[in-house]
Write a protein that holds these residues in place. Structure first.
Motif, PDB file in Angstrom:
ATOM      1  N   GLY A   1       4.975 -22.640   7.610  1.00 52.49           N
ATOM      2  CA  GLY A   1       4.837 -21.882   8.849  1.00 52.49           C
ATOM      3  C   GLY A   1       6.154 -21.356   9.398  1.00 52.49           C
ATOM      4  O   GLY A   1       6.266 -21.037  10.574  1.00 52.49           O
ATOM      5  N   LEU A   2       7.153 -21.226   8.521  1.00 55.63           N
ATOM      6  CA  LEU A   2       8.489 -20.808   8.957  1.00 55.63           C
ATOM      7  C   LEU A   2       8.807 -19.355   8.621  1.00 55.63           C
ATOM      8  O   LEU A   2       9.740 -18.786   9.189  1.00 55.63           O
ATOM      9  CB  LEU A   2       9.539 -21.731   8.337  1.00 55.63           C
ATOM     10  N   ALA A   3       8.063 -18.766   7.697  1.00 58.83           N
ATOM     11  CA  ALA A   3       8.308 -17.373   7.302  1.00 58.83           C
ATOM     12  C   ALA A   3       6.980 -16.729   6.948  1.00 58.83           C
ATOM     13  O   ALA A   3       5.988 -17.410   6.681  1.00 58.83           O
ATOM     14  CB  ALA A   3       9.260 -17.309   6.106  1.00 58.83           C
ATOM     15  N   ARG A   4       7.002 -15.404   6.946  1.00 51.10           N
ATOM     16  CA  ARG A   4       5.820 -14.655   6.502  1.00 51.10           C
ATOM     17  C   ARG A   4       6.288 -13.346   5.876  1.00 51.10           C
ATOM     18  O   ARG A   4       7.319 -12.806   6.237  1.00 51.10           O
ATOM     19  CB  ARG A   4       4.836 -14.426   7.637  1.00 51.10           C
ATOM     20  N   ARG A   5       5.484 -12.880   4.938  1.00 45.25           N
ATOM     21  CA  ARG A   5       5.744 -11.604   4.284  1.00 45.25           C
ATOM     22  C   ARG A   5       4.993 -10.527   5.067  1.00 45.25           C
ATOM     23  O   ARG A   5       3.809 -10.672   5.341  1.00 45.25           O
ATOM     24  CB  ARG A   5       5.255 -11.626   2.844  1.00 45.25           C
ATOM     25  N   ILE A   6       5.695  -9.444   5.387  1.00 44.33           N
ATOM     26  CA  ILE A   6       5.084  -8.340   6.129  1.00 44.33           C
ATOM     27  C   ILE A   6       5.515  -7.035   5.469  1.00 44.33           C
ATOM     28  O   ILE A   6       6.708  -6.829   5.197  1.00 44.33           O
ATOM     29  CB  ILE A   6       5.510  -8.344   7.615  1.00 44.33           C
ATOM     30  N   ARG A   7       4.543  -6.162   5.223  1.00 49.73           N
ATOM     31  CA  ARG A   7       4.836  -4.855   4.629  1.00 49.73           C
ATOM     32  C   ARG A   7       5.725  -4.070   5.594  1.00 49.73           C
ATOM     33  O   ARG A   7       5.474  -4.031   6.796  1.00 49.73           O
ATOM     34  CB  ARG A   7       3.534  -4.103   4.352  1.00 49.73           C
ATOM     35  N   ASP A   8       6.760  -3.444   5.060  1.00 51.87           N
ATOM     36  CA  ASP A   8       7.696  -2.639   5.845  1.00 51.87           C
ATOM     37  C   ASP A   8       6.971  -1.386   6.340  1.00 51.87           C
ATOM     38  O   ASP A   8       6.427  -0.625   5.539  1.00 51.87           O
ATOM     39  CB  ASP A   8       8.891  -2.263   4.968  1.00 51.87           C
ATOM     40  N   GLU A   9       6.964  -1.181   7.637  1.00 50.88           N
ATOM     41  CA  GLU A   9       6.230  -0.044   8.190  1.00 50.88           C
ATOM     42  C   GLU A   9       6.883   1.295   7.844  1.00 50.88           C
ATOM     43  O   GLU A   9       6.193   2.300   7.752  1.00 50.88           O
ATOM     44  CB  GLU A   9       6.096  -0.200   9.702  1.00 50.88           C
ATOM     45  N   SER A  10       8.183   1.311   7.606  1.00 54.31           N
ATOM     46  CA  SER A  10       8.851   2.572   7.276  1.00 54.31           C
ATOM     47  C   SER A  10       8.754   2.912   5.787  1.00 54.31           C
ATOM     48  O   SER A  10       8.926   4.058   5.397  1.00 54.31           O
ATOM     49  CB  SER A  10      10.315   2.541   7.716  1.00 54.31           C
ATOM     50  N   ASP A  11       8.503   1.894   4.944  1.00 54.99           N
ATOM     51  CA  ASP A  11       8.333   2.107   3.505  1.00 54.99           C
ATOM     52  C   ASP A  11       7.289   1.102   3.031  1.00 54.99           C
ATOM     53  O   ASP A  11       7.612  -0.056   2.763  1.00 54.99           O
ATOM     54  CB  ASP A  11       9.669   1.899   2.776  1.00 54.99           C
ATOM     55  N   ARG A  12       6.056   1.530   2.945  1.00 52.08           N
ATOM     56  CA  ARG A  12       4.935   0.645   2.649  1.00 52.08           C
ATOM     57  C   ARG A  12       5.049  -0.040   1.285  1.00 52.08           C
ATOM     58  O   ARG A  12       4.328  -0.987   1.007  1.00 52.08           O
ATOM     59  CB  ARG A  12       3.603   1.415   2.744  1.00 52.08           C
ATOM     60  N   ARG A  13       5.966   0.422   0.427  1.00 48.99           N
ATOM     61  CA  ARG A  13       6.158  -0.232  -0.873  1.00 48.99           C
ATOM     62  C   ARG A  13       6.959  -1.514  -0.736  1.00 48.99           C
ATOM     63  O   ARG A  13       6.914  -2.365  -1.614  1.00 48.99           O
ATOM     64  CB  ARG A  13       6.867   0.716  -1.846  1.00 48.99           C
ATOM     65  N   ARG A  14       7.710  -1.626   0.344  1.00 49.20           N
ATOM     66  CA  ARG A  14       8.580  -2.793   0.544  1.00 49.20           C
ATOM     67  C   ARG A  14       7.862  -3.875   1.348  1.00 49.20           C
ATOM     68  O   ARG A  14       7.139  -3.583   2.291  1.00 49.20           O
ATOM     69  CB  ARG A  14       9.838  -2.399   1.321  1.00 49.20           C
ATOM     70  N   VAL A  15       8.104  -5.107   0.972  1.00 48.71           N
ATOM     71  CA  VAL A  15       7.603  -6.249   1.725  1.00 48.71           C
ATOM     72  C   VAL A  15       8.826  -7.032   2.198  1.00 48.71           C
ATOM     73  O   VAL A  15       9.711  -7.357   1.405  1.00 48.71           O
ATOM     74  CB  VAL A  15       6.686  -7.141   0.859  1.00 48.71           C
ATOM     75  N   LEU A  16       8.864  -7.293   3.498  1.00 44.73           N
ATOM     76  CA  LEU A  16       9.984  -8.018   4.083  1.00 44.73           C
ATOM     77  C   LEU A  16       9.566  -9.443   4.437  1.00 44.73           C
ATOM     78  O   LEU A  16       8.423  -9.684   4.834  1.00 44.73           O
ATOM     79  CB  LEU A  16      10.474  -7.313   5.347  1.00 44.73           C
ATOM     80  N   VAL A  17      10.510 -10.352   4.301  1.00 43.95           N
ATOM     81  CA  VAL A  17      10.286 -11.734   4.705  1.00 43.95           C
ATOM     82  C   VAL A  17      10.848 -11.872   6.115  1.00 43.95           C
ATOM     83  O   VAL A  17      12.022 -11.577   6.354  1.00 43.95           O
ATOM     84  CB  VAL A  17      10.986 -12.719   3.748  1.00 43.95           C
ATOM     85  N   HIS A  18       9.984 -12.289   7.039  1.00 41.82           N
ATOM     86  CA  HIS A  18      10.349 -12.462   8.445  1.00 41.82           C
ATOM     87  C   HIS A  18      10.265 -13.929   8.810  1.00 41.82           C
ATOM     88  O   HIS A  18       9.394 -14.651   8.315  1.00 41.82           O
ATOM     89  CB  HIS A  18       9.364 -11.709   9.355  1.00 41.82           C
TER      90      HIS A  18
END
Length: 155
Positions: A78-95
């Protein structure tokens, strides 16, 4: 005290600081229910903000596969999550999650507060020297981590 004696005293103090930091990291990882590699990833995300898995791997000195495994564990904790980058839908960012920020503040907040109070006791000129030393020490550690990494495991 001679210059050599002063250099030796500083080297011992740095070693003691590294050992104390290592102890804090071990206790923090246990408290969070994660391992030290996961904690390193958490640290890089805290310092640099959201990163792709490959950026996180590079920042934490991990292979892509090891970073993916660490991200999976951080998500389960519960410390991080993967979220698709809104400016480049091909990228997934770890938040980092809100929980990560909350427990990070609980664990490291008092340490940061105390360290800041200590640093405020120094003059601007002394702070310049401390900052220069820390940058040089970081460069030294990074260079030697690269050296050891390139040599592979000792046999």
């Amino acid at each position: 005290m001679s210059k050599e004696a002063r250099v030796g005293a500083i080297a011992r103090a740095v070693q003691e600081l590294q050992d104390a930091t290592d102890q804090i990291d071990e206790l923090a990882a246990r408290r969070l229910g994660i391992n030290r590699t996961d904690l390193r990833c958490l640290s890089r995300l805290t310092a640099r903000g959201s990163l792709t898995a490959s950026e996180l791997a590079a920042a934490a000195g991990l292979t892509g596969g090891a970073a993916t495994t660490a991200i999976d564990r951080l998500e389960r904790a519960g410390l991080a999550r993967r979220i698709r980058d809104e400016s480049d839908r091909r990228r997934v960012l770890v938040h980092l999650t809100d929980r990560a920020h909350e427990v990070g503040e609980q664990i490291w907040g008092p340490i940061v507060t105390d360290a800041s109070a200590e640093l405020h006791r120094f003059t601007t000129a002394e702070l310049d020297v401390i900052e220069r030393f820390l940058h040089r020490a970081l460069d030294n550690q990074t260079r030697h981590a690269d050296r050891l990494r390139s040599q592979g495991p000792h046999r």
